[in-house]
Design a protein around this motif. Structure first.
Motif, PDB file in Angstrom:
ATOM      1  N   ASN A 164      80.785  56.280  -5.603  1.00 53.42           N
ATOM      2  CA  ASN A 164      80.437  56.849  -4.355  1.00 53.42           C
ATOM      3  C   ASN A 164      79.723  56.122  -3.511  1.00 53.42           C
ATOM      4  O   ASN A 164      79.871  56.531  -2.132  1.00 53.42           O
ATOM      5  N   GLU A 165      78.790  55.127  -3.530  1.00 52.72           N
ATOM      6  CA  GLU A 165      78.315  54.353  -2.600  1.00 52.72           C
ATOM      7  C   GLU A 165      79.100  53.632  -1.908  1.00 52.72           C
ATOM      8  O   GLU A 165      79.253  53.311  -0.608  1.00 52.72           O
ATOM      9  N   GLU A 172      81.172  54.661   6.647  1.00 47.79           N
ATOM     10  CA  GLU A 172      80.538  54.003   7.643  1.00 47.79           C
ATOM     11  C   GLU A 172      81.115  52.961   8.355  1.00 47.79           C
ATOM     12  O   GLU A 172      81.181  53.260   9.684  1.00 47.79           O
ATOM     13  N   ALA A 173      81.590  52.272   7.756  1.00 50.81           N
ATOM     14  CA  ALA A 173      82.525  50.970   8.469  1.00 50.81           C
ATOM     15  C   ALA A 173      83.482  51.458   9.185  1.00 50.81           C
ATOM     16  O   ALA A 173      83.665  51.185  10.515  1.00 50.81           O
ATOM     17  N   LYS A 174      84.303  52.521   8.713  1.00 52.09           N
ATOM     18  CA  LYS A 174      85.503  52.868   9.225  1.00 52.09           C
ATOM     19  C   LYS A 174      85.068  53.730  10.960  1.00 52.09           C
ATOM     20  O   LYS A 174      85.430  53.600  11.680  1.00 52.09           O
ATOM     21  N   MET A 232      83.974  51.333  13.164  1.00 49.72           N
ATOM     22  CA  MET A 232      85.106  50.530  14.057  1.00 49.72           C
ATOM     23  C   MET A 232      85.705  51.666  15.062  1.00 49.72           C
ATOM     24  O   MET A 232      85.992  51.416  16.128  1.00 49.72           O
ATOM     25  N   ASP A 233      85.749  53.031  14.642  1.00 45.92           N
ATOM     26  CA  ASP A 233      86.455  53.827  15.288  1.00 45.92           C
ATOM     27  C   ASP A 233      85.450  54.083  16.682  1.00 45.92           C
ATOM     28  O   ASP A 233      86.279  54.240  17.738  1.00 45.92           O
ATOM     29  N   GLN A 234      84.190  53.930  16.673  1.00 42.71           N
ATOM     30  CA  GLN A 234      83.217  54.196  17.851  1.00 42.71           C
ATOM     31  C   GLN A 234      83.469  53.134  18.736  1.00 42.71           C
ATOM     32  O   GLN A 234      83.656  53.133  19.985  1.00 42.71           O
ATOM     33  N   GLU A 235      83.497  51.775  18.075  1.00 44.10           N
ATOM     34  CA  GLU A 235      83.765  50.758  18.800  1.00 44.10           C
ATOM     35  C   GLU A 235      84.918  50.673  19.496  1.00 44.10           C
ATOM     36  O   GLU A 235      85.044  50.317  20.752  1.00 44.10           O
ATOM     37  N   LEU A 236      85.881  51.134  18.980  1.00 42.89           N
ATOM     38  CA  LEU A 236      87.375  51.250  19.798  1.00 42.89           C
ATOM     39  C   LEU A 236      87.321  52.453  20.674  1.00 42.89           C
ATOM     40  O   LEU A 236      87.743  52.197  21.863  1.00 42.89           O
TER      41      LEU A 236
END
Length: 54
Positions: free
Chosen positions: A12-13, A20-22, A25-29
């Protein structure tokens, strides 16, 4: 076969960290696209790269 609690917690972790990483990355894009609007060129890291074949 039933997984023990530690294995389930670790799984689960790992899924949470991946999500969170995805999301990051989506926010940065999204930020890059917003900053480049209305220019016609996409962000540089999304451009295709030509690799030399050996």
């Amino acid at each position: 076969m039933k997984k023990d609690k530690k294995a389930v917690d670790a799984e689960n972790e790992e899924k949470r960290q991946h999500a969170e990483a995805k999301k990051k990355m989506d926010q940065e894009l999204d930020d890059e696209i917003e900053q480049s609007f209305p220019a016609s060129d996409p962000p540089s890291y999304s451009q295709p790269h030509h690799h030399k074949k050996s």
